[in-house]
Design an enzyme around this catalytic site. Structure first.
Site, PDB file in Angstrom:
ATOM      1  N   SER A   1      28.376  51.286  36.611  1.00  0.00           N
ATOM      2  CA  SER A   1      28.913  51.164  38.036  1.00  0.00           C
ATOM      3  C   SER A   1      29.375  52.205  38.826  1.00  0.00           C
ATOM      4  O   SER A   1      28.315  52.814  38.681  1.00  0.00           O
ATOM      5  CB  SER A   1      30.037  50.082  37.474  1.00  0.00           C
ATOM      6  OG  SER A   1      30.997  49.765  39.083  1.00  0.00           O
TER       7      SER A   1
ATOM      8  N   ARG B   1      43.059  43.480  42.518  1.00  0.00           N
ATOM      9  CA  ARG B   1      42.811  43.201  40.913  1.00  0.00           C
ATOM     10  C   ARG B   1      41.623  42.479  40.230  1.00  0.00           C
ATOM     11  O   ARG B   1      40.333  42.337  40.063  1.00  0.00           O
ATOM     12  CB  ARG B   1      43.114  43.955  39.927  1.00  0.00           C
ATOM     13  CG  ARG B   1      42.978  43.982  38.433  1.00  0.00           C
ATOM     14  CD  ARG B   1      42.138  45.350  38.159  1.00  0.00           C
ATOM     15  NE  ARG B   1      41.531  45.246  37.106  1.00  0.00           N
ATOM     16  CZ  ARG B   1      40.213  46.549  36.275  1.00  0.00           C
ATOM     17  NH1 ARG B   1      39.995  46.825  37.237  1.00  0.00           N
ATOM     18  NH2 ARG B   1      40.462  45.839  35.261  1.00  0.00           N
TER      19      ARG B   1
ATOM     20  N   ASP C   1      24.274  40.667  37.489  1.00  0.00           N
ATOM     21  CA  ASP C   1      25.039  40.910  37.780  1.00  0.00           C
ATOM     22  C   ASP C   1      25.106  40.454  39.056  1.00  0.00           C
ATOM     23  O   ASP C   1      23.981  41.530  40.027  1.00  0.00           O
ATOM     24  CB  ASP C   1      24.693  42.895  37.477  1.00  0.00           C
ATOM     25  CG  ASP C   1      25.908  43.500  38.401  1.00  0.00           C
ATOM     26  OD1 ASP C   1      26.918  43.434  39.377  1.00  0.00           O
ATOM     27  OD2 ASP C   1      25.759  44.834  37.904  1.00  0.00           O
TER      28      ASP C   1
ATOM     29  N   HIS D   1      28.234  42.105  36.041  1.00  0.00           N
ATOM     30  CA  HIS D   1      28.213  43.113  36.274  1.00  0.00           C
ATOM     31  C   HIS D   1      29.231  44.015  35.026  1.00  0.00           C
ATOM     32  O   HIS D   1      28.658  44.800  34.548  1.00  0.00           O
ATOM     33  CB  HIS D   1      29.397  43.289  37.604  1.00  0.00           C
ATOM     34  CG  HIS D   1      29.019  44.867  38.003  1.00  0.00           C
ATOM     35  ND1 HIS D   1      28.392  45.776  38.037  1.00  0.00           N
ATOM     36  CD2 HIS D   1      30.748  45.859  37.762  1.00  0.00           C
ATOM     37  CE1 HIS D   1      29.003  47.137  38.485  1.00  0.00           C
ATOM     38  NE2 HIS D   1      30.373  47.152  37.943  1.00  0.00           N
ATOM     39  N   ASP D   2      30.706  43.475  34.674  1.00  0.00           N
ATOM     40  CA  ASP D   2      31.076  43.346  33.304  1.00  0.00           C
ATOM     41  C   ASP D   2      29.972  43.629  31.769  1.00  0.00           C
ATOM     42  O   ASP D   2      30.701  44.761  31.590  1.00  0.00           O
ATOM     43  CB  ASP D   2      31.901  42.019  32.844  1.00  0.00           C
ATOM     44  CG  ASP D   2      33.866  42.514  33.348  1.00  0.00           C
ATOM     45  OD1 ASP D   2      33.648  43.618  34.029  1.00  0.00           O
ATOM     46  OD2 ASP D   2      34.167  41.327  33.309  1.00  0.00           O
TER      47      ASP D   2
END
Lengths: 387, 387
Positions: free
Chosen positions: B162, B231, B327, B360-361
């Site tokens: 990222s 968040r 992602d 994405h994690d």
């Protein structure tokens, strides 16, 4: 679409919002959760003329931020047309020379129909968060009273996109004998976990605004910042990544600003902020909370013991189901699930997955394939209904 | 991963954060926008041992919410391991029996390095929004001072996911002679319009919090609600729709609550709220603003007159570029663009698009293919560097 552009294609012209109010008793209106509410007012508009045998009525169902004002304009000076003016009018998809088109603001809304901003007759003050939870089925039940009031026994079609599509599907299940056909666009039998998550962060943006004040803001400052942010979040999900890229890319709002500035603003940011500010002028934050919650809770599968097939067992409408390839909020797979459940039941369903980069918004934007499909489907349904 | 699970695979054990401070003069530190800042402190951790010819150092670069604490734990009682503990340790991808692994908190961060929460020597108060705009290149320039300080002339590898991947790429461009190889995971040469839009609504959530107070909150209540919401928004974008569906679906947090309740809560909502609350305990709202802005403004193409090929013209590192199929925040297409630009320049690049539903994690979650690819790439690069 401007009034001028709309007029070119054929416009319904100047329209007027009407109001239908029913109360209990004698007209009990009981919500899904068991609570009663009344009097209930529905704001509605109609375009075209109801034919003699009342067989040409089409009910248009609006999405989260829509209203009864689906077509035309309010005065000759009015620059804005109704939210689906591209598709409703003489010669358009919903041809007002052939059909009698009705659109009403949903129960829980804020554009003339009873919602959280309405006066609670028991307290003499706005309902606010005392407004009862409403479901998509409740919205449909209220619309049913309006259709009865208009003296229509059977609708030629129910049609809508997004939450409008949910209502359209619900109509065919709740009142199977009253619906000839159903046009469900960019919708789902239930929202995805991701969709619920986006609705939730939008609501949290409102809750976080100190002016929201637990929903009691009607006599003071309104939670502008919170509602505006909720709308910004929503807008990201209505556009495809590709459309956003093509429309804004990484361009700056002001080309003179350097890239290293803290306050330099990307075009996409200005666009979203503008959308947020515009929205606050016409929408109520509490309605946003209630309506997104109704969307979250809509679940045809759960309503029928976990089976979508069971949900469509007793429907009698013919269906046109439409999805858009770049819609990631209500992806094509959601529409395909509906189509499969209908087909398992042997129902008549046409399905088209329209190739476009316009994302979820596509049903509100010019699209020839969408126009033609609605037009042809209605033509064929109208012909059938005449025999 | 718990300490126990981590220990099974091999752990770096109890670690300690160290601090390196440089100031101007004599050590001028000039930011990309021309402003000077100092003294600058970088918090950093190291794992493993630097070999005699100082050829086994790997710099790990963290993402938006990371810190210098990439591996191990702070005490025997500490239940939480560093953010990339899965991949750093004896026998792991970044094998601390072979390599000397360094990770520092970015400039602008809030976990020990100089950032908006630090004291501005000119005023004696926290910088707040007076902190200068920092870029990814500024973060890298500060890290360079740390690497010099550690007496390392050439890094075996720079690696990160990222925003960490952005820094890794920037390292190979800013200091081509100091980097043997680069591992850029789930990253991009510039963020998409959609990515900017998500960062912007996160920042707006903070700005809307009255406790944010234009960034001056260090001596009063902090903007918890705003940062928590930012968040929550971020978390939605880190997960794939499919992963979210499989993890939460449409399940309720409390199975006894009926679907018609206003306050009944979906599991996905509880999860996001929990993530938001946890984040507020460890992160500074102003850092969130500055760091997301640095990500938005990162644009290797723009830096080189609109050509990504030009950006990589003078690099000398070998690259391992990794993306994840699900992602959607840093989609595979972004990685492929980097790979193409490198190959046009005839650079040595390995690329793998890892099939996963983790979105994405994925770079932070267990993934055997990721582990193997990093391990083998480093092995081969280390072998080459020894000759």
């Amino acid at each position: 679409m401007t009034k001028k552009e709309s007029a070119k294609k054929g416009t319904v012209g100047v329209v007027k919002t009407e109001y239908f109010t029913f109360s209990y008793p004698p007209d009990y209106f009981i919500l899904s959760n068991g609570s009663q509410i009344g009097p209930v007012t529905l704001a509605y508009e109609t375009y075209g003329v109801l034919n003699e045998n009342r067989s040409n009525a089409i009910l248009i169902l609006h999405a989260l931020s829509g209203s009864a004002h689906a077509a035309g304009f309010y005065s000759e000076k009015d620059k804005n047309t109704g939210w689906w003016d591209l598709y409703i009018g003489p010669g358009k998809a919903f041809d007002t020379e052939k059909y009698f088109v009705i659109c009403s603001n949903v129960l829980g809304g804020c554009s003339g129909s009873t919602g959280p901003a309405s006066i609670n007759p028991e307290t003499g003050r706005a309902y606010g968060m005392d407004f009862p939870m409403v479901t998509i089925a409740d919205m449909v039940n209220a619309q049913k009273k309006l259709i009865d009031h208009l003296g229509i026994k059977k609708l030629l079609a129910v049609a809508g996109g997004s939450m409008g599509g949910m209502q359209a599907l619900q109509w065919t299940i709740s009142y199977p004998d009253m619906v000839e056909s159903c046009i469900a666009i960019a919708t789902s039998a239930s929202l995805s976990a991701q969709g619920i998550a986006f609705n939730e962060v939008g609501r949290q943006a409102i809750f976080n605004d100190p002016h929201w004040n637990n929903g009691n803001y009607y006599n003071s400052r309104i939670p502008k910042a919170g509602l505006s942010l909720a709308r910004m979040i929503g807008h990201i999900t209505y556009m495809s990544e590709k459309h956003m890229h093509e429309k804004f890319g990484r361009k700056f709002q002001d080309s003179h600003q350097g890239k290293a500035g803290v306050s330099s603003e990307f075009m996409v940011e200005s666009y979203l902020k503008y959308q947020g500010i515009k929205f606050v002028e016409r929408f109520d934050a509490n309605s946003y909370i209630y309506i997104t919650r109704a969307i979250d809770h809509f679940d045809l599968k759960e309503d029928f013991g976990g089976s979508l097939t069971a949900a469509f067992e007793n429907v009698s409408a013919n269906y046109l189901v439409i999805s858009f390839t770049s819609d990631w909020l209500y992806p094509s797979s959601n529409s395909k699930e509906i189509v499969r459940a209908l087909r398992v039941n042997g129902k008549n369903v046409n399905y088209i997955d329209i190739e476009t980069d316009n994302g979820h918004d596509a049903f509100l934007l010019p699209n020839e394939i969408l126009e033609k499909n609605i037009k042809n489907f209605l033509k064929s349904e109208f012909k059938k209904s005449e025999f």
